[in-house]
Design an enzyme around this catalytic site. Structure first.
Site, PDB file in Angstrom:
ATOM      1  N   GLU A  78      16.018 -17.195 -47.415  1.00  0.00           N
ATOM      2  CA  GLU A  78      15.657 -18.006 -45.982  1.00  0.00           C
ATOM      3  C   GLU A  78      14.020 -18.167 -46.208  1.00  0.00           C
ATOM      4  OE1 GLU A  78      17.451 -19.323 -44.124  1.00  0.00           O
ATOM      5  OE2 GLU A  78      19.385 -18.360 -44.528  1.00  0.00           O
ATOM      6  N   CYS A 141      21.099 -12.732 -37.562  1.00  0.00           N
ATOM      7  CA  CYS A 141      20.439 -12.601 -38.798  1.00  0.00           C
ATOM      8  C   CYS A 141      18.815 -13.044 -38.474  1.00  0.00           C
ATOM      9  CB  CYS A 141      21.030 -13.534 -39.895  1.00  0.00           C
ATOM     10  SG  CYS A 141      22.702 -12.810 -40.572  1.00  0.00           S
ATOM     11  N   HIS A 165      20.916 -14.896 -47.102  1.00  0.00           N
ATOM     12  CA  HIS A 165      22.201 -15.015 -46.821  1.00  0.00           C
ATOM     13  C   HIS A 165      23.157 -15.315 -47.965  1.00  0.00           C
ATOM     14  CE1 HIS A 165      21.495 -16.414 -42.260  1.00  0.00           C
ATOM     15  NE2 HIS A 165      22.620 -15.438 -42.161  1.00  0.00           N
TER      16      HIS A 165
HETATM   17  N1  PCA Z   1      25.603 -13.141 -40.362  1.00  0.00           N
HETATM   18  C1  PCA Z   1      25.201 -13.278 -38.965  1.00  0.00           C
HETATM   19  C2  PCA Z   1      24.865 -12.297 -38.268  1.00  0.00           C
HETATM   20  C3  PCA Z   1      25.534 -11.045 -39.304  1.00  0.00           C
HETATM   21  C4  PCA Z   1      25.867 -11.729 -40.258  1.00  0.00           C
HETATM   22  O1  PCA Z   1      25.976 -11.192 -41.504  1.00  0.00           O
HETATM   23  C5  PCA Z   1      24.073 -14.488 -38.997  1.00  0.00           C
HETATM   24  O2  PCA Z   1      23.867 -15.249 -39.818  1.00  0.00           O
HETATM   25  O3  PCA Z   1      23.317 -14.548 -38.104  1.00  0.00           O
END
Ligand code: PCA
Length: 197
Positions: A78, A141, A165
């Site tokens: 990110e 997240c 992610h």
């Molecule tokens: N993904 C979510 C919250 C926890 C996770 O593993 C997100 O992308 O916010």
């Protein structure tokens, strides 16, 4: 050197979260780093209060936060975390903040301080799909990335920190038409990204 690597607990009815499965599957040492692993609850109120004492006790030299982004087709470092909580589904405590700032006095956003391009390239070089993401969303997240970068700034801890992610793993998509990558691929992709640090 110590590297803190975290994943989230399952949420949204999923039995597992591939981000914490990846953390568990990583070796305890990668390159110059000894890994400090932690599972973070998918909860606005408990996510950072779980991570903060680990940072304070361990004083890591870097932090990589992992999370699930179901539907994505690549491992995605990110670029930025924004000062917004806007949940489209309740977190694991039933909270769903709408259009709220994470910190009313904080800046609008924090950029990742990880070498995201270098990490994405290292994942690609390992033969796996990677892409820079320009939004970590507005759920837990993004919240954890923002709160952690804000805390590091306020406490003058000048260490690389950011968020990656990961897509679903095959066990999660048996009943969905969604992209997945085997857990072993997520583990080797994240290992390659850590070696690029
Ligand atoms: N993904 C979510 C919250 C926890 C996770 O593993 C997100 O992308 O916010």
């Amino acid at each position: 050197m110590k590297l803190c690597v975290t994943g989230f607990s399952p949420f949204g009815g999923e039995p597992i979260n591939p981000s914490y499965e990846t953390v568990k599957g990583l070796p305890d040492r990668i390159g110059p780093f000894t890994l400090i692993k932690a599972e973070i609850p998918t909860s606005f109120s408990r996510a950072f209060s779980t991570l903060r004492p680990i940072i304070e006790a361990q004083n890591p030299d870097g932090i990589i936060l992992l999370g699930q982004a179901g539907g994505r087709t690549a491992i995605t470092p990110e670029r930025v975390a924004i000062n917004v909580m806007d949940a489209s589904r309740p977190d694991n405590d039933g909270d769903s903040p709408s259009d709220l700032p994470i910190d009313p006095l904080g800046p609008a956003a924090y950029f990742s301080s990880l070498p995201i391009k270098k990490m994405a390239q290292a994942i690609t070089d390992a033969g796996l799909p990677a892409a820079i993401s320009n939004t970590a969303g507005t759920y837990v997240c993004n919240f954890l990335m923002y709160r952690t970068l804000h805390f590091l700034t306020e406490t003058h801890r000048d260490i690389p920190c950011g968020f990656i992610h990961v897509p679903f793993i095959p066990e999660q998509v048996k009943d969905k038409n969604a992209f997945s990558l085997p857990l072993s691929h997520l583990i080797s992709g994240i290992e390659a990204a850590i070696l690029a640090l």
